[in-house]
Design an enzyme around this catalytic site. Structure first.
Site, mmCIF file in Angstrom:
data_model
loop_
_atom_site.group_PDB
_atom_site.id
_atom_site.type_symbol
_atom_site.label_atom_id
_atom_site.label_comp_id
_atom_site.label_asym_id
_atom_site.label_seq_id
_atom_site.Cartn_x
_atom_site.Cartn_y
_atom_site.Cartn_z
ATOM 1 N N HIS A 18 8.211 -13.614 -5.656
ATOM 2 C CA HIS A 18 7.960 -14.846 -6.428
ATOM 3 C C HIS A 18 8.692 -15.994 -5.740
ATOM 4 O O HIS A 18 9.417 -15.761 -4.765
ATOM 5 C CB HIS A 18 8.363 -14.685 -7.894
ATOM 6 C CG HIS A 18 9.812 -14.372 -8.136
ATOM 7 N ND1 HIS A 18 10.818 -15.268 -7.842
ATOM 8 C CD2 HIS A 18 10.427 -13.275 -8.628
ATOM 9 C CE1 HIS A 18 11.984 -14.731 -8.160
ATOM 10 N NE2 HIS A 18 11.766 -13.505 -8.623
ATOM 11 N N HIS A 21 12.317 -15.895 -4.510
ATOM 12 C CA HIS A 21 12.682 -15.140 -3.307
ATOM 13 C C HIS A 21 12.617 -15.987 -2.043
ATOM 14 O O HIS A 21 13.156 -15.591 -1.009
ATOM 15 C CB HIS A 21 11.746 -13.933 -3.134
ATOM 16 C CG HIS A 21 11.914 -12.890 -4.186
ATOM 17 N ND1 HIS A 21 10.880 -12.418 -4.937
ATOM 18 C CD2 HIS A 21 13.020 -12.232 -4.611
ATOM 19 C CE1 HIS A 21 11.323 -11.508 -5.796
ATOM 20 N NE2 HIS A 21 12.626 -11.386 -5.620
ATOM 21 N N CYS A 124 23.206 -1.916 -16.911
ATOM 22 C CA CYS A 124 21.963 -2.691 -17.044
ATOM 23 C C CYS A 124 21.064 -2.324 -15.874
ATOM 24 O O CYS A 124 21.430 -2.574 -14.723
ATOM 25 C CB CYS A 124 22.223 -4.201 -17.043
ATOM 26 S SG CYS A 124 20.661 -5.112 -16.925
ATOM 27 N N CYS A 127 19.830 -5.402 -13.759
ATOM 28 C CA CYS A 127 20.812 -5.881 -12.767
ATOM 29 C C CYS A 127 21.228 -4.752 -11.832
ATOM 30 O O CYS A 127 21.911 -5.009 -10.858
ATOM 31 C CB CYS A 127 22.082 -6.398 -13.428
ATOM 32 S SG CYS A 127 21.885 -7.677 -14.652
ATOM 33 N N CYS A 143 21.606 -7.612 -22.232
ATOM 34 C CA CYS A 143 21.777 -8.352 -20.978
ATOM 35 C C CYS A 143 21.124 -9.724 -21.094
ATOM 36 O O CYS A 143 19.921 -9.816 -21.374
ATOM 37 C CB CYS A 143 21.153 -7.578 -19.811
ATOM 38 S SG CYS A 143 21.107 -8.580 -18.309
ATOM 39 N N HIS A 146 18.187 -10.130 -18.564
ATOM 40 C CA HIS A 146 16.971 -9.317 -18.697
ATOM 41 C C HIS A 146 16.506 -9.135 -20.146
ATOM 42 O O HIS A 146 15.448 -8.572 -20.392
ATOM 43 C CB HIS A 146 17.169 -7.959 -18.016
ATOM 44 C CG HIS A 146 17.368 -8.103 -16.540
ATOM 45 N ND1 HIS A 146 18.609 -8.181 -15.950
ATOM 46 C CD2 HIS A 146 16.474 -8.246 -15.538
ATOM 47 C CE1 HIS A 146 18.468 -8.349 -14.646
ATOM 48 N NE2 HIS A 146 17.189 -8.396 -14.374
ATOM 49 N N LYS A 293 14.176 -20.213 -17.064
ATOM 50 C CA LYS A 293 14.241 -19.113 -16.122
ATOM 51 C C LYS A 293 12.841 -18.506 -15.997
ATOM 52 O O LYS A 293 12.130 -18.399 -16.979
ATOM 53 C CB LYS A 293 15.184 -18.065 -16.711
ATOM 54 C CG LYS A 293 15.815 -17.164 -15.704
ATOM 55 C CD LYS A 293 16.715 -16.154 -16.415
ATOM 56 C CE LYS A 293 16.487 -14.768 -15.897
ATOM 57 N NZ LYS A 293 16.816 -14.460 -14.565
ATOM 58 N N LYS A 296 8.618 -12.635 -16.493
ATOM 59 C CA LYS A 296 7.276 -12.108 -16.745
ATOM 60 C C LYS A 296 6.930 -12.224 -18.221
ATOM 61 O O LYS A 296 5.798 -12.495 -18.573
ATOM 62 C CB LYS A 296 7.207 -10.644 -16.302
ATOM 63 C CG LYS A 296 7.030 -10.566 -14.804
ATOM 64 C CD LYS A 296 6.655 -9.165 -14.375
ATOM 65 C CE LYS A 296 6.840 -9.026 -12.878
ATOM 66 N NZ LYS A 296 7.644 -7.898 -12.477
HETATM 67 N N1 MSP Z 1 18.308 -6.258 -4.314
HETATM 68 C C1 MSP Z 1 19.255 -7.219 -4.729
HETATM 69 C C2 MSP Z 1 19.936 -7.862 -3.529
HETATM 70 C C3 MSP Z 1 20.661 -6.910 -2.633
HETATM 71 S S1 MSP Z 1 21.440 -7.747 -1.312
HETATM 72 C C4 MSP Z 1 22.353 -6.584 -0.578
HETATM 73 C C5 MSP Z 1 18.586 -8.310 -5.533
HETATM 74 N N2 MSP Z 1 17.264 -8.433 -5.405
HETATM 75 S S2 MSP Z 1 16.371 -9.540 -6.174
HETATM 76 O O1 MSP Z 1 15.014 -9.265 -5.780
HETATM 77 O O2 MSP Z 1 16.668 -9.527 -7.546
HETATM 78 O O3 MSP Z 1 16.831 -10.907 -5.601
HETATM 79 C C6 MSP Z 1 16.734 -11.198 -4.214
HETATM 80 C C7 MSP Z 1 17.187 -12.622 -3.945
HETATM 81 O O4 MSP Z 1 16.327 -13.537 -4.599
HETATM 82 C C8 MSP Z 1 18.598 -12.905 -4.458
HETATM 83 O O5 MSP Z 1 19.291 -13.746 -3.556
HETATM 84 C C9 MSP Z 1 18.340 -13.628 -5.748
HETATM 85 O O6 MSP Z 1 19.364 -14.512 -6.123
HETATM 86 C C10 MSP Z 1 17.112 -14.418 -5.367
HETATM 87 N N3 MSP Z 1 16.385 -14.858 -6.537
HETATM 88 C C11 MSP Z 1 15.724 -14.078 -7.452
HETATM 89 N N4 MSP Z 1 15.209 -14.905 -8.401
HETATM 90 C C12 MSP Z 1 15.521 -16.187 -8.121
HETATM 91 C C13 MSP Z 1 15.193 -17.436 -8.663
HETATM 92 N N5 MSP Z 1 14.482 -17.581 -9.761
HETATM 93 N N6 MSP Z 1 15.630 -18.531 -8.010
HETATM 94 C C14 MSP Z 1 16.323 -18.459 -6.826
HETATM 95 N N7 MSP Z 1 16.639 -17.311 -6.301
HETATM 96 C C15 MSP Z 1 16.350 -16.147 -6.979
HETATM 97 O O7 MSP Z 1 19.261 -9.024 -6.249
#
Ligand code: MSP
Length: 471
Positions: A18, A21, A124, A127, A143, A146, A293, A296
């Site tokens: 999304h 990322h 959680c 997380c 949480c 979530h 935020k 889904k």
């Molecule tokens: N798998 C762990 C990271 C492990 S690193 C050794 C994780 N994955 S995640 O898919 O939840 O998030 C991946 C990255 O995307 C993280 O840096 C997270 O902060 C970022 N983001 C996820 N949602 C986000 C937003 N809505 N906005 C900005 N960044 C976000 O955490």
């Protein structure tokens, strides 16, 4: 020339990418392009986090074998990164055999700081995090990220003795041996550190099967974060290869939600391994949608492919690097995105290039002397402090100043009045200013910058199509 290592958080592959990322990749890509312009040798890691119950259960729901499920989703992330115009050097998947083997070696190397004990507490799955009783109470058992009740766990686990390293971590953070950016997050982390107990780093196989087996114990599987954090060094070949060319990382990009893992557990692991600490951890904010935020259940998740489809990768880079703050939470709305595209990219920059190139061609103007362009000191200071949005603003102000200068000098009047010398002087100044601005834009908008350089190189030829067509 020095070596420069940049890392990005590896996303869970329990769904499609999304827009949130995109931030890690875009910030890292700007940093990488900038460092490469300074003639540094850059290594830039990206990857996917593929273990844990969250992913396992998602795969089960879709009725696809787990490996097939993660293969499919990992590919979506790889395609997504390429679609953003991001150029990494290394891609790691935590299900790679090399990674799994090396993570087991990492575990063995940390053995002096690991012990077996009973865990009675909360977890959680969203997380993938153990939750303290204090947090459980503060959040009334749910949480906040979530909106799901914490799970009760009562099981035998391996623990990592964080207490062996707490003082040293506090010292490393306070002395800026590890620089946490933005600096206002430092206090939060120090407070969390004080409250952090030893970390459970395994789960019984009866509870978690989709993970790396704990070496020497058939009944336990590694906790996902242990496995995931190690990627930053296993990707370089640790512990089988000497990684000192690129480790410690110059900068690690992560979202603020996972800063705690990177600023507490990760440094402790590195200390246990006797490895140096990363120089900087940049934690970016969250992307919100209409102030909320993305989730889904609310149904407000923005599909990055839709954003890319609208006006292409350079427009997406533009919005996410200039209108989304580097450090603070920022809002994405389609209206803001369209406004930025039409008023700024298309008008300020696209029209400027078109207008100026057309004037040059019409008056048969060619650059007589091409200045050598370098990044300005002010810009470099911002980039070196990872204030990318501010550096982008700085470059954009230069673009706007050229538009103003055209309005002030009115080259079309000079042409009409036959003042050729004066006209050539003005065009010379304007084109050089544009090329100078473009150098400063290049880490952010690499393809557009290349186009602009090509247009004004040698015989000036206006683009056949506008750089940013309006629809
Ligand atoms: N798998 C762990 C990271 C492990 S690193 C050794 C994780 N994955 S995640 O898919 O939840 O998030 C991946 C990255 O995307 C993280 O840096 C997270 O902060 C970022 N983001 C996820 N949602 C986000 C937003 N809505 N906005 C900005 N960044 C976000 O955490």
């Amino acid at each position: 020339m020095s070596k420069y290592y940049i890392t990005t958080a590896i996303p869970y592959v329990n769904g499609n990418p999304h827009v949130g990322h995109a931030l890690d990749y875009l910030l890292a890509d700007v940093c990488s392009r900038y460092q490469k312009s300074l003639k540094n040798e850059v290594r830039f890691q990206a990857g996917t986090d593929e273990h844990g119950n969250k992913i396992y259960q998602k795969a089960k729901e879709t009725d696809v074998p787990v490996q097939e499920y993660v293969d499919k989703n990992a590919k979506k992330f790889q395609d997504f990164i390429a679609d953003l115009g991001v150029e990494y050097t290394d891609f790691i998947r935590t299900t790679d055999e090399d990674h799994e083997r090396r993570v087991q070696q990492v575990w063995e190397k940390m053995a002096d700081h690991i012990y077996l004990a009973k865990y009675d507490g909360w977890y959680c799955m969203g997380c993938e995090r153990y939750v303290t009783d204090k947090e459980y109470k503060e959040n009334n058992g749910i949480c906040p990220d979530h909106q799901k009740p914490y799970e009760k766990l009562s099981e035998e686990n391996y623990y990592f003795r964080l207490s062996d390293f707490k003082d040293k971590i506090r010292e490393a953070i306070s002395s800026h041996e590890i620089l946490i950016l933005p600096e206002y997050r430092e206090k939060e982390i120090l407070k969390l550190l004080d409250d952090s107990p030893d970390v459970s780093i395994s789960r019984p196989k009866s509870q978690l099967t989709w993970g790396v087996p704990v070496p020497g114990d058939d009944n336990q599987v590694m906790y996902v974060w242990m496995d995931a954090l190690s990627n930053y060094i296993t990707v370089l070949g640790y512990p089988e290869n000497d990684i000192s060319d690129f480790w410690p990382a110059d900068v690690q990009f992560v979202g603020k939600d996972i800063l705690r893992f990177h600023a507490i557990l990760w440094p402790a692991m590195l200390m246990a391994l006797d490895l140096p600490l990363p120089k900087t951890i940049v934690s970016h904010g969250m992307i919100l949608v209409n102030g909320q935020k993305m989730s889904k259940s609310i149904g407000n998740v923005v599909d990055p492919l839709e954003v890319l489809d609208k006006h292409g990768d350079e427009a997406m880079r533009y919005f996410f690097l200039r209108h989304i703050d580097t450090f603070a939470d920022s809002d994405f709305t389609w209206d803001k995105f369209e406004d930025a595209y039409n008023n700024e990219l298309a008008n300020d920059l696209g029209n400027l290039v078109q207008r100026l190139a057309t004037m040059c061609k019409k008056n048969e103007f060619e650059l007589s002397s091409k200045e050598q362009f370098d990044f300005s000191d002010e810009y470099k200071a911002l980039m070196n402090e990872f204030k990318f949005k501010d550096a982008f603003d700085y470059a954009w102000e230069k673009v706007q100043a050229i538009n103003k200068r055209i309005d002030d000098t009115k080259p079309w009047m000079l042409a009409k009045e036959g003042k050729t010398d004066e006209l050539n002087k003005v065009l010379e100044e304007l084109v050089n200013s544009l090329l100078k601005a473009t150098i400063h834009l290049s880490p952010f908008l690499p393809k557009t910058s290349e186009k602009i350089f090509a247009i004004f190189d040698g015989e000036i030829e206006p683009p056949k199509e506008p750089l940013f067509p309006k629809n």
